[in-house]
Design an enzyme around this catalytic site. Structure first.
Site, PDB file in Angstrom:
ATOM      1  N   LYS A  74       0.934  -1.121  -0.128  1.00 47.00           N
ATOM      2  CA  LYS A  74       0.013   0.070  -0.115  1.00 47.00           C
ATOM      3  C   LYS A  74       0.928   1.299   0.024  1.00 47.00           C
ATOM      4  CE  LYS A  74      -1.458   2.985   2.849  1.00 47.00           C
ATOM      5  NZ  LYS A  74      -1.506   4.164   2.015  1.00 47.00           N
ATOM      6  N   GLY A  97       7.601   5.569   7.515  1.00 47.64           N
ATOM      7  CA  GLY A  97       6.733   6.799   7.611  1.00 47.64           C
ATOM      8  C   GLY A  97       7.173   7.602   9.018  1.00 47.64           C
ATOM      9  N   GLY A 136       4.049   4.924  12.748  1.00 50.03           N
ATOM     10  CA  GLY A 136       4.872   3.686  13.297  1.00 50.03           C
ATOM     11  C   GLY A 136       4.595   2.994  14.602  1.00 50.03           C
ATOM     12  N   GLU A 195      10.948   2.322   9.637  1.00 48.71           N
ATOM     13  CA  GLU A 195      11.935   3.357   9.535  1.00 48.71           C
ATOM     14  C   GLU A 195      11.187   4.435   9.638  1.00 48.71           C
ATOM     15  OE1 GLU A 195      15.028   3.317   9.451  1.00 48.71           O
ATOM     16  OE2 GLU A 195      15.324   1.252   9.260  1.00 48.71           O
ATOM     17  N   CYS A 244      14.077  12.109   5.387  1.00 49.14           N
ATOM     18  CA  CYS A 244      14.095  11.544   6.902  1.00 49.14           C
ATOM     19  C   CYS A 244      15.598  11.694   7.209  1.00 49.14           C
ATOM     20  CB  CYS A 244      13.892  10.040   6.951  1.00 49.14           C
ATOM     21  SG  CYS A 244      14.579   9.176   5.646  1.00 49.14           S
ATOM     22  N   GLU A 258      10.394  16.927  14.513  1.00 49.49           N
ATOM     23  CA  GLU A 258      10.551  16.736  13.041  1.00 49.49           C
ATOM     24  C   GLU A 258       9.788  17.631  12.245  1.00 49.49           C
ATOM     25  OE1 GLU A 258       9.687  13.241  10.807  1.00 49.49           O
ATOM     26  OE2 GLU A 258      11.575  13.095  10.048  1.00 49.49           O
TER      27      GLU A 258
HETATM   28  P1  NAD Z   1       2.869   8.939   7.445  1.00 46.69           P
HETATM   29  O1  NAD Z   1       3.284   8.154   8.673  1.00 46.69           O
HETATM   30  O2  NAD Z   1       1.834   9.763   7.540  1.00 46.69           O
HETATM   31  O3  NAD Z   1       2.426   7.756   6.386  1.00 46.69           O
HETATM   32  C1  NAD Z   1       2.934   6.545   6.122  1.00 46.69           C
HETATM   33  C2  NAD Z   1       2.263   5.669   5.474  1.00 46.69           C
HETATM   34  O4  NAD Z   1       1.448   5.146   6.467  1.00 46.69           O
HETATM   35  C3  NAD Z   1       1.293   5.867   4.345  1.00 46.69           C
HETATM   36  O5  NAD Z   1       1.302   4.994   3.425  1.00 46.69           O
HETATM   37  C4  NAD Z   1       0.053   6.276   5.283  1.00 46.69           C
HETATM   38  O6  NAD Z   1      -1.082   5.942   4.237  1.00 46.69           O
HETATM   39  C5  NAD Z   1       0.063   5.127   5.999  1.00 46.69           C
HETATM   40  N1  NAD Z   1      -0.924   5.114   7.206  1.00 46.69           N
HETATM   41  C6  NAD Z   1      -1.059   6.191   7.789  1.00 46.69           C
HETATM   42  N2  NAD Z   1      -1.907   5.867   8.776  1.00 46.69           N
HETATM   43  C7  NAD Z   1      -2.032   4.630   8.927  1.00 46.69           C
HETATM   44  C8  NAD Z   1      -2.956   3.607   9.734  1.00 46.69           C
HETATM   45  N3  NAD Z   1      -3.424   3.993  10.715  1.00 46.69           N
HETATM   46  N4  NAD Z   1      -2.476   2.350   9.424  1.00 46.69           N
HETATM   47  C9  NAD Z   1      -1.719   1.808   8.708  1.00 46.69           C
HETATM   48  N5  NAD Z   1      -1.031   2.620   7.522  1.00 46.69           N
HETATM   49  C10 NAD Z   1      -1.158   4.129   7.838  1.00 46.69           C
HETATM   50  O7  NAD Z   1       4.281   9.425   7.008  1.00 46.69           O
HETATM   51  P2  NAD Z   1       4.428  10.352   5.601  1.00 46.69           P
HETATM   52  O8  NAD Z   1       3.876  11.617   5.841  1.00 46.69           O
HETATM   53  O9  NAD Z   1       3.913   9.681   4.305  1.00 46.69           O
HETATM   54  O10 NAD Z   1       6.154  10.307   5.472  1.00 46.69           O
HETATM   55  C11 NAD Z   1       6.726  11.242   6.208  1.00 46.69           C
HETATM   56  C12 NAD Z   1       7.450  10.523   7.423  1.00 46.69           C
HETATM   57  O11 NAD Z   1       8.260   9.367   6.793  1.00 46.69           O
HETATM   58  C13 NAD Z   1       8.686  11.266   8.184  1.00 46.69           C
HETATM   59  O12 NAD Z   1       8.363  11.273   9.438  1.00 46.69           O
HETATM   60  C14 NAD Z   1       9.928  10.838   7.405  1.00 46.69           C
HETATM   61  O13 NAD Z   1      10.939  10.912   8.371  1.00 46.69           O
HETATM   62  C15 NAD Z   1       9.563   9.381   7.402  1.00 46.69           C
HETATM   63  N6  NAD Z   1      10.730   8.876   6.393  1.00 46.69           N
HETATM   64  C16 NAD Z   1      11.500   7.935   7.161  1.00 46.69           C
HETATM   65  C17 NAD Z   1      12.142   7.209   6.210  1.00 46.69           C
HETATM   66  C18 NAD Z   1      13.444   6.117   6.829  1.00 46.69           C
HETATM   67  O14 NAD Z   1      14.008   5.382   6.220  1.00 46.69           O
HETATM   68  N7  NAD Z   1      13.614   6.545   8.195  1.00 46.69           N
HETATM   69  C19 NAD Z   1      12.215   7.427   4.881  1.00 46.69           C
HETATM   70  C20 NAD Z   1      11.354   8.091   4.359  1.00 46.69           C
HETATM   71  C21 NAD Z   1      10.204   8.922   5.006  1.00 46.69           C
END
Ligand code: NAD
Length: 481
Positions: free
Chosen positions: A173, A226, A231, A250, A284, A383
Site C-alpha cells: 500500500k 513513515g 509507526g 523506518e 528523513c 521533525e
Molecule cells: P505517514 O506516517 O503519515 O504515512 C506513511 C504511510 O502510512 C502512508 O502510506 C500512510 O497512508 C500509512 N498510514 C497512515 N496511517 C495509517 C494507519 N493508521 N495504519 C496503517 N497505515 C497508515 O508518513 P508520511 O507523511 O507519508 O511520510 C513522512 C514521514 O516518513 C517522516 O516522518 C519521515 O521522516 C519518514 N520517513 C522515514 C524514512 C526512513 O527510512 N527512516 C524514509 C522516508 C520517510
C-alpha cells in the site's frame, strides 16, 4: 480525459469504488492521474492471492527471480527520464532528483536480482557425535508494505526487490498522496513476468487499506516507512495480531550536522545547504539541526545565507530549479507552523521562510534558516519535514557531540572537520545508524545497510545484504547420519 490507474490483485487490474486525484504540487491545476482507492474487500482478495501464489513462488529457483528482477531493472533504467518526470510531477522534487531516484530504483532491482543467486546457508557438526546441523534461510511468507510519499519509487523498490528475491509474496500500500511512481514500478515488475498473486498493489488510505493489512491474520510481516506516530500504531497492531507479525519500522529524524572551527568552510556550507534544503528538506535524513562551533559560527551563517540567496525555488520540472515545492497544503501548513514556533521561541530568522508566488499555483516556500536557537527548543526536538533548519552555537567538540546525541531520534549524524581525532571519535560515539564525515547527512548508497537507532528505527535494517534479516527466517535442521 484524466487517466485512471487501478489496483493489481491476483495479476489483474481492478478498479476501486472510489478514486483519488494525484495533484502536481508545482501546479495544482495539473492532475497527474486518478488512482483507485482500494477497499477492505480488495485488500483481503490481494492477501488471498498472495497466499495462493506463495507455495510455488517460495520454491521457484533463484534463476527465475533473478531474471524477473533484472528485466524490471532494465526497463526502469531504459525509462528513467520518463519515470523521473512522473515522480517530480507528483512529489515536487526537482527533475534531476526525480531521475536520480528512478535510477536508484533500477540499481536496487539489479542488486537484489544478484542477491537472489547469493543466498547461502551453513552446515556444521552437532555437539552430538553422528549428528549434522544445517542452517538455512527461508522466505518469511506474505509481506505487507506501507510506504511514505517522500521517496515514491526508491522506497517501494527497496522493499519489494528483496522480498521477491528471497521468495516472498507481497501486498503493498503506497502513500495515498503519491501513488503514481509505485504504480509504475508494480506495472513494470508485473510485466517482467511475475506469476499472478506474487506482487499485489492496493492503493488507498492508511486508516482503511493500511489498517486492514496490519490486521490480516495471513500476513506474516510488515515493512513500514513513515512517521513515528504511525509507526507506533503499526508496531502495536503487529504485536496485537494473532499470530504476531514480524515488523520493521523506518521513521523520522532530527539529524544533526556538527561544524567544527577547523572545518573546510566551503564543504561545511555545501553539506548544510544540500542536507537541509534539497529535496525541499523532505528527507528523513535531512540535516535539520546545524550544531556549529563558536569560532566559525558567524562566517558559516554568512556563507550559508549567501548560498541560499543563489537557490532557485520553482516548478520542479523547470530547468534551473534547485528546490521544488512542498508536497501539499497540509505539509506546507506544518512547515509554516514550525517557522512561527521557532520565532516565538526566540530563534532569529536569518533567511527565508516566505511563501513564494510562481507562474503556476503551487506550494512554494523559501527555505528558512534560524540562528540563536538552543537544543531545548521545539524547533530542535520535533521533525518539521520541510526546508527549515536551525543553528545551535556550541563552545567545543565535546558540547557538539553531546548536543548531537541529545535527541530522541538516531537516523543519520554528520560532522564537518579536518581533525582525524574528532572525526574518528564522532564516528564511534554518534548515536545514529549512519554517520557522515564531511558529507551531508542525506545521500546514501544502496548496497549497504540503511536505518537508524532510538526513535528513528525499529527492527532489522533495510537495503544491501542485510535486508535478508527481515525478509527471511532462519531454520536449523538436525540429521542423524
Ligand atoms: P505517514 O506516517 O503519515 O504515512 C506513511 C504511510 O502510512 C502512508 O502510506 C500512510 O497512508 C500509512 N498510514 C497512515 N496511517 C495509517 C494507519 N493508521 N495504519 C496503517 N497505515 C497508515 O508518513 P508520511 O507523511 O507519508 O511520510 C513522512 C514521514 O516518513 C517522516 O516522518 C519521515 O521522516 C519518514 N520517513 C522515514 C524514512 C526512513 O527510512 N527512516 C524514509 C522516508 C520517510
Amino acid at each position: 480525459m484524466t487517466e485512471m490507474f487501478k489496483n493489481l490483485i491476483a495479476g489483474e487490474w481492478a478498479g476501486g469504488t472510489n478514486a483519488s486525484r494525484n495533484i502536481n504540487p508545482s501546479d495544482t491545476n495539473d492532475v497527474v492521474g486518478e488512482y483507485a482507492q482500494g477497499t477492505v474487500d480488495q485488500l483481503n482478495d490481494a492477501v488471498a492471492a498472495a497466499k495462493a501464489a506463495f507455495p510455488a513462488w517460495s520454491r521457484s529457483g533463484p534463476q527465475e527471480r533473478y531474471e524477473i528482477l533484472k528485466k524490471a531493472s532494465d526497463e526502469v533504467f531504459a525509462r528513467k527520464e520518463e519515470l523521473g518526470r512522473l515522480l517530480s510531477r507528483e512529489e515536487g522534487k526537482t527533475l534531476a532528483e526525480g531521475i536520480g531516484e528512478a535510477g536508484r530504483a533500477g540499481q536496487v532491482l539489479a542488486f537484489f536480482a544478484g542477491e537472489a543467486l547469493r543466498l547461502t546457508g551453513e552446515m556444521l557438526p552437532s555437539v552430538r557425535p553422528g549428528v549434522g546441523v544445517e542452517i538455512t534461510r527461508e522466505p518469511m511468507g506474505i509481506i505487507g508494505m506501507i510506504t511514505p510519499w517522500n521517496f515514491p519509487i526508491a522506497i517501494p523498490a527497496w522493499k519489494i526487490a528483496p522480498a521477491l528475491a528471497y521468495g516472498n509474496c507481497v501486498v503493498i500500500k503506497p502513500a495515498d498522496l503519491v501513488p503514481g511512481s509505485a504504480w509504475a514500478l508494480v506495472d513494470i515488475l508485473h510485466r517482467a513476468g511475475l506469476p499472478k498473486g506474487v506482487l499485489n498493489l492496493v492503493m488507498g488510505r492508511g486508516s482503511v487499506v493500511g489498517q486492514a493489512l496490519l490486521q490480516h491474520k495471513d500476513v506474516h510481516a510488515i515493512s513500514f516507512t513513515g512517521s513515528v506516530a504511525t509507526g507506533r500504531k503499526v508496531a502495536e497492531a503487529c504485536i496485537a495480531s494473532s499470530p504476531m507479525k514480524k515488523v520493521q519500522l523506518e521513521m523520522g529524524g532530527k539529524n544533526p550536522l556538527v561544524v567544527l572551527d577547523d572545518a573546510d568552510l566551503k564543504i561545511a556550507v555545501e553539506c548544510a545547504v544540500q542536507g537541509a534544503f534539497f529535496s525541499t528538506g523532505q528527507r528523513c535524513t535531512a540535516s535539520s539541526r546545524l550544531i556549529v562551533q563558536a569560532g566559525i559560527h558567524d562566517k558559516f551563517v554568512e556563507a550559508c545565507v549567501e548560498r541560499m540567496k543563489g537557490l532557485t525555488i520553482d516548478d520542479a520540472l523547470k530547468a534551473g530549479t534547485h528546490i521544488g515545492p512542498v508536497v501539499d497544503q497540509s505539509q506546507l501548513d506544518q512547515d509554516l507552523k514550525y517557522i512561527q514556533i521557532a520565532k516565538d521561541e526566540g530563534g532569529k530568522l536569518v533567511w527565508g521562510g516566505e511563501l513564494l508566488n510562481r507562474e503556476t499555483p503551487g506550494f512554494y516556500l523559501q527555505p528558512a534558516l534560524f540562528t540563536e536557537t538552543t537544543n531545548a527548543m521545539r524547533i530542535s526536538r520535533e521533525e518539521v519535514f520541510g526546508p527549515v533548519a536551525n543553528i545551535i552555537r556550541v563552545k567545543d567538540y565535546e558540547e557538539a557531540l553531546s548536543v548531537a546525541n541529545d535527541t530522541e531520534f538516531g537516523l543519520s549524524s554528520g560532522i564537518c572537520t579536518t581533525s582525524l581525532k574528532h572525526a574518528t571519535h564522532f564516528k564511534r560515539n554518534a548515536e545514529a545508524g549512519m554517520v557522515m564525515v564531511n558529507l551531508a547527512t542525506a545521500g546514501v548508497d544502496y548496497h549497504v545497510p540503511f536505518g537508524g537507532r532510538k526513535g528513528s528505527s525499529y527492527g532489522p535494517r533495510e537495503q544491501g545484504a542485510y535486508a535478508k534479516e527481515f525478509y527471511t527466517t532462519v531454520k536449523t535442521a538436525y540429521t542423524l547420519a
